[in-house]
Design an enzyme around this catalytic site. Sequence first.
Site, PDB file in Angstrom:
ATOM      1  N   TYR A 229      65.393 -65.305   5.785  1.00 17.28           N
ATOM      2  CA  TYR A 229      66.675 -64.662   5.522  1.00 17.28           C
ATOM      3  C   TYR A 229      66.840 -64.481   4.020  1.00 17.28           C
ATOM      4  CZ  TYR A 229      71.817 -64.006   5.678  1.00 17.28           C
ATOM      5  OH  TYR A 229      73.097 -63.527   5.547  1.00 17.28           O
TER       6      TYR A 229
ATOM      7  N   LYS B 236      65.285 -61.259   8.159  1.00 10.96           N
ATOM      8  CA  LYS B 236      66.516 -60.498   8.022  1.00 10.96           C
ATOM      9  C   LYS B 236      66.691 -60.217   6.534  1.00 10.96           C
ATOM     10  CE  LYS B 236      71.512 -60.621   8.052  1.00 10.96           C
ATOM     11  NZ  LYS B 236      72.713 -61.496   7.991  1.00 10.96           N
TER      12      LYS B 236
END
EC number: 4.1.3.16
Length: 333
Positions: free
Chosen positions: A174, A202
């Site tokens: 992330y 992500k």
Amino acid sequence: MAFSTRLASSLWLSRAALHWAAHRQCRGLSTPQGPEPSLNLGGIFPPLATPFSPTQEVDHAQLEGNLRRYASIPFRGLVALGSNGEYPYLTSRERVEVVSCVRRALPRDRLLLAGSGCESTQATIELTVSMAEAGADVALVVTPCYYRGAMTTAALVHHYTEIGDASPIPVVLYSVPANTGLDLPMEAVITLAQHPNIIGIKDSGGDITRLGLMVHKTRQEDFQVLAGSASFLLASYAVGASGGVCALANVLGDPLCQLDQLCRKGQWQEARDLQHRLIEPNMAVTRRFGIPGLKKAMEWFGYYGGPCRAPLAPLSPAQVEELRSTFSANGWL
């Protein structure tokens, strides 16, 4: 807490084998050539807001109420304890309780990604194991950033490799530079994509060139790229992203799932028209007004938003009016 690489790999492979994995069907999207993903992340994931009571305690009943409404929307899954879940403001116990609550309410065919990133590698491993025990399917691990000057490519590769080795569930990287001030380096992403237990990233930075290069450079790996915002979702799909983790999905889940499907079917004009109407509302509940704006907008669409946990402050009346005007001007209210 530590696990051997061999044991961790065995646990991961056993769990992954239980998941249904199907290659996405994309008549309009070009699919990078490479291995079929062990766990399909294709689709839309709302990063859930954490409901609080007026006394700022986690309100599990209101969370369950929101989850019942989300069950009718064709999300691929949900993210608990991302940035929009006010993750830094929750204790470790509260974090695990939120994931347990979401897992109980979530249909088994929906994936549950749980934020487990901490500043130290050891603390991240311990929380990741706890999230797996609470029912998470995937750990979403944000970059450590307090000592960002020391977070070199080598340090971050070592950090995530240790987590990937120890985690009993797959790991998604992330990168959210707006919050951390740190972009996960491309070299680190390419290296970590080769790890058998790290299955995606992500990326919330909004650099489409970077997203496309990630897809290209990891195309031979079991690795998927997720867009971190609704504002650049269509562009991300155009360069090969698998799905999106979008704050706006807490409010406009159905339209975002519609955008996902339009892109997959190659209906680019319709997708572009819809994308245009989503950009300003998304910017309003992210960059402009943040989580207080997101929670206020949720209330207009029948969800429980409620207060944020201090020191996040509620919107002023003028800000509320500006937020409402943004949704109205784009045809959502």
